[in-house]
Design a protein around this motif. Structure first.
Motif, PDB file in Angstrom:
ATOM      1  N   VAL A 260       0.831  -1.201   0.000  1.00 31.57           N
ATOM      2  CA  VAL A 260       0.000   0.000   0.000  1.00 31.57           C
ATOM      3  C   VAL A 260       0.866   1.250   0.000  1.00 31.57           C
ATOM      4  O   VAL A 260       0.692   2.148  -0.821  1.00 31.57           O
ATOM      5  CB  VAL A 260      -0.927   0.017   1.238  1.00 31.57           C
ATOM      6  N   GLN A 264       1.858   3.616  -3.361  1.00 30.10           N
ATOM      7  CA  GLN A 264       1.308   4.962  -3.307  1.00 30.10           C
ATOM      8  C   GLN A 264       2.405   5.996  -3.561  1.00 30.10           C
ATOM      9  O   GLN A 264       2.215   6.939  -4.320  1.00 30.10           O
ATOM     10  CB  GLN A 264       0.636   5.181  -1.945  1.00 30.10           C
ATOM     11  N   GLY A 272      -1.831  -2.482  -4.006  1.00 29.93           N
ATOM     12  CA  GLY A 272      -1.865  -1.511  -2.924  1.00 29.93           C
ATOM     13  C   GLY A 272      -2.420  -0.177  -3.388  1.00 29.93           C
ATOM     14  O   GLY A 272      -3.249   0.439  -2.719  1.00 29.93           O
ATOM     15  N   PHE A 275      -6.049  -0.443  -3.991  1.00 33.86           N
ATOM     16  CA  PHE A 275      -6.769  -0.420  -2.717  1.00 33.86           C
ATOM     17  C   PHE A 275      -7.072   1.013  -2.283  1.00 33.86           C
ATOM     18  O   PHE A 275      -8.195   1.349  -1.928  1.00 33.86           O
ATOM     19  CB  PHE A 275      -5.933  -1.141  -1.656  1.00 33.86           C
ATOM     20  N   ILE A 276      -6.031   1.870  -2.345  1.00 28.20           N
ATOM     21  CA  ILE A 276      -6.208   3.257  -1.935  1.00 28.20           C
ATOM     22  C   ILE A 276      -7.196   3.976  -2.866  1.00 28.20           C
ATOM     23  O   ILE A 276      -8.119   4.672  -2.407  1.00 28.20           O
ATOM     24  CB  ILE A 276      -4.855   4.011  -1.914  1.00 28.20           C
ATOM     25  N   ILE A 279     -10.715   2.766  -2.137  1.00 27.25           N
ATOM     26  CA  ILE A 279     -11.337   3.209  -0.888  1.00 27.25           C
ATOM     27  C   ILE A 279     -11.636   4.693  -0.933  1.00 27.25           C
ATOM     28  O   ILE A 279     -12.629   5.138  -0.360  1.00 27.25           O
ATOM     29  CB  ILE A 279     -10.485   2.798   0.337  1.00 27.25           C
ATOM     30  N   THR A 280     -10.832   5.495  -1.638  1.00 31.04           N
ATOM     31  CA  THR A 280     -11.155   6.923  -1.728  1.00 31.04           C
ATOM     32  C   THR A 280     -12.355   7.149  -2.637  1.00 31.04           C
ATOM     33  O   THR A 280     -13.120   8.084  -2.424  1.00 31.04           O
ATOM     34  CB  THR A 280      -9.974   7.778  -2.229  1.00 31.04           C
TER      35      THR A 280
ATOM     36  N   MET B 158      -4.346  -2.465   5.950  1.00 33.76           N
ATOM     37  CA  MET B 158      -5.542  -2.376   5.114  1.00 33.76           C
ATOM     38  C   MET B 158      -6.801  -2.374   5.970  1.00 33.76           C
ATOM     39  O   MET B 158      -7.726  -1.599   5.729  1.00 33.76           O
ATOM     40  CB  MET B 158      -5.594  -3.574   4.160  1.00 33.76           C
ATOM     41  N   LEU B 251      -1.089   8.605   4.157  1.00 32.01           N
ATOM     42  CA  LEU B 251      -1.949   8.031   3.121  1.00 32.01           C
ATOM     43  C   LEU B 251      -3.318   8.719   3.076  1.00 32.01           C
ATOM     44  O   LEU B 251      -4.093   8.503   2.160  1.00 32.01           O
ATOM     45  CB  LEU B 251      -2.145   6.528   3.376  1.00 32.01           C
ATOM     46  N   PHE B 253      -5.535   8.622   5.812  1.00 31.63           N
ATOM     47  CA  PHE B 253      -6.509   7.915   6.639  1.00 31.63           C
ATOM     48  C   PHE B 253      -6.160   8.021   8.118  1.00 31.63           C
ATOM     49  O   PHE B 253      -6.508   7.158   8.908  1.00 31.63           O
ATOM     50  CB  PHE B 253      -6.583   6.444   6.230  1.00 31.63           C
TER      51      PHE B 253
END
Lengths: 319, 314
Positions: A260, A264, A272, A275-276, A279-280, B158, B251, B253
């Protein structure tokens, strides 16, 4: 021996069931449902209601869970809201990148950690050992993203040695050139992740070697007149390396879980990063699939480690 | 152990003045504090880190009181990305035109406090569960340890991110508890293994025979013997928790908007132009994180050596 392996594999079954239940609960807690993406200004709310009913969203949770599991086994993980593609396809496009990057990091990690651990263990208390220990504090204490950013800034932007984002350059054509370009894009993140992943291996190898030094078999070898270098490279190294090999399973899962952050920072299109993004953009079916997949992978990693470990060290076999 | 170390040990034993009492030689065991002090004096790097850390912590905590909330919330686009030294901004300004020095202090305070709270929660549950499982053993121990084995391999980053993004009414405290959920398992393992060996010692048996309650034995008798181990573990976990919080904030979060974090400050570098051309925006918090995390792990290693006689340098 086989009994141990079978028992260990059997432990996996409840673990996977619990993991799937956990992920299912998380998925249920997420707002939205498979039809959120299909709603347009012209859709009739009643029609959506009927669709939801047909898909079983009003069923009791255990029925829903059962359907979800059955779908999983059919490889049906739902539809991505934002990409309008089956989740399996979306994941399939990204998984390769993550696996290759993790593999490179793993190789770098062992290539760096084994000589360091050997040196530190062999010359413990020396200046070299001290330097390696300090290096170890750095890799242990630093949050990874800090190192990745500095690495990207120095080697990517300032020195221009490596590309700063992506997996392949646009100009690459032909199999050979494409592979070379892919590899070139992986070098910097792979090396940085690999170096940061050395902590536990160095630490473990060092203490294994220090322990081994006073063992009888080493003394026997020495009194037979085996040269010191050979004692280390043949006798001690082999014995100390086996437990390290066993931790490979955990290393792999750690790297894939850590993808992740690295993906990124390096804008590297793997799982990864997916995934970010997912989710955003609240693309929860993708999120669920990635968490489930990574979790299962992690369980397999620890299974692998336990099996190798029990092969290597009979003391820790499960009874 | 190498020969050099052995001679060192012998020397240090001989160096102590034996006290003669009723004909028996009693060598006084040095107190924990004296051991720690000696380890620090032996390890100059750790001594320097400890001093730097102390100065940084005190500065941050005191200075943060004098920073008004407006300094971190006010947006002033005109002063965006000022270079260091211009208009009285020592480290320049960020995207919102806020003074970087003030941001750094306020962020550091938040990040340190959050990591501290997570460590407290993690240690609290870790120690209690470890004591219980290690002391009582049996079926409860087996079940809890199986759960922990399972929990530890989960992709926690995660799961934390998922929880953070679906929790309603999200604030600092929810973040602390969510990270805390994943912060105690390592401690439990460590404490349990130590308690397993302590529970077989004579003092525990004697106490049992004389009728002390399990609670008394666990918390009044075994726990004090774990103190040094807990100190070591807390220190190292503290550094780890700073890492987790800043990573999450980086990130996007982590700490909510309006509560600056070192990670959020660094996340300005996710914009490639800022990363490449305006290092003064993201390098100061990066250096801050490096100094704090590495410093803490140096100090933690000194505590570890002080707690484990075999590893001592002095």
């Amino acid at each position: 021996m086989w009994k141990t392996i079978i028992r260990r594999v059997l432990i996996m079954i409840p673990q996977i069931v619990i993991l799937s239940a956990l992920v299912f609960i998380l998925a249920k807690l997420m707002p939205g449902d498979p039809f959120s993406g299909t709603i347009g200004p012209n859709t009739d709310p009643k029609q959506i209601e009927a669709l939801k009913r047909a898909a079983g969203l009003f069923d009791p949770w255990y029925v829903q869970y059962w359907h979800w599991i059955v779908n999983l086994f059919h490889g049906n993980l739902g539809q991505s809201y934002t990409l309008k593609q089956p989740v399996v396809t979306v994941l399939g496009n990204r998984i390769g990148n993550t696996v290759w990057l993790s593999l490179l990091s793993l190789i770098v990690s062992y290539a760096v950690a084994i000589p360091l651990g050997m040196t530190a263990g062999r010359f413990d208390g020396s200046r070299r050992d001290r330097a390696i220990t300090i290096f170890n504090y750095f890799t242990f204490g630093l949050p990874t993203f800090v190192v990745f950013l500095l690495g990207l800034y120095i080697f990517g932007y300032q020195l221009n040695w490596f590309p700063t984002s992506g997996t392949i350059s646009i100009n690459a054509s032909g199999f050979f050139e494409e592979t070379a370009s892919r590899f070139y894009h992986m070098i910097l993140p792979g090396i940085l992740a690999g170096v940061l992943g050395t902590t536990s291996t160095v630490q473990y190898l060092r203490s294994e070697i220090i322990d081994a030094k006073s063992q009888d078999y080493v003394r026997t070898a020495r009194s037979k007149g085996v040269p010191t270098n050979k004692v280390y490279s043949r006798h001690i190294f082999r014995n100390s390396l086996l437990p390290i090999a066993a931790f490979a399973g955990f290393q792999i899962t750690g790297l894939i879980g850590g993808s992740v952050v690295i993906e990124q920072v390096f804008s590297y299109p793997g799982m990864g990063q997916l995934f970010i993004t997912a989710i955003t953009s609240r693309d929860y079916s993708v999120v669920t699939a990635i968490v489930l997949f990574t979790g299962i992978l992690a369980l397999f990693g620890s299974l692998l480690s336990d099996i190798i470990l029990s092969l290597v060290d009979p003391r820790i076999r499960i009874e | 152990m190498s020969e050099k170390n052995e001679t060192q040990v012998q020397q240090s034993v001989q160096g102590k003045v034996p006290e003669i009492k009723d004909g028996a030689v009693i060598v006084e065991t040095p107190s924990t504090w004296r051991t720690i002090k000696r380890e620090f004096l032996k390890d100059k790097v750790a001594l320097v880190s400890a001093i730097i850390l102390a100065v940084v912590f005190v500065t941050v905590i005191i200075w943060a009181f004098f920073i008004p909330r407006s300094a971190v919330t006010n947006v002033n686009i005109i002063d965006q990305y000022l270079t260091p030294g211009t208009q009285g901004h020592l480290l320049g300004t960020d995207e919102q035109g806020r003074d970087q020095v003030k941001m750094l202090i306020a962020s550091a305070r938040n990040s340190l406090m959050i990591a501290f709270m997570i460590s407290i929660i993690g240690q609290f549950f870790g120690v209690i569960v470890g004591l219980i499982t290690g002391y009582f053993r049996g079926i409860v121990d087996t079940i809890i340890m199986r759960v922990i084995d399972f929990w530890i391999v989960l992709p926690f980053l995660m799961i934390i991110i998922v929880l953070v993004s679906i929790v309603p009414k999200y604030n600092e405290w929810t973040l602390i508890w969510i990270i805390g959920l994943f912060a105690w398992q390592g401690t439990t393992r460590l404490i349990r293994s130590k308690v397993l060996s302590e529970a077989d010692r004579d003092y525990v048996r004697a106490s049992k025979t004389s009728g002390s309650s399990n609670f008394m034995i666990m918390f009044r008798e075994i726990l004090p013997n774990l103190a040094s181990l807990i100190i070591v573990d807390t220190t190292l976990n503290f550094a780890g928790n700073i890492g987790i919080e800043t990573t999450l904030s980086f990130l996007g979060f982590g700490l909510p908007n309006g509560t600056p974090s070192l990670g959020t400050m660094v996340s300005a570098a996710t914009d490639p132009t800022v990363l490449a051309t305006k290092p003064y925006v993201w390098v100061p918090p990066v250096i801050f994180i490096i100094v704090i995390c590495v410093g803490i792990s140096f100090v933690g290693q000194v505590f570890r050596r002080a707690a484990d006689a075999r590893q001592r340098l002095g």
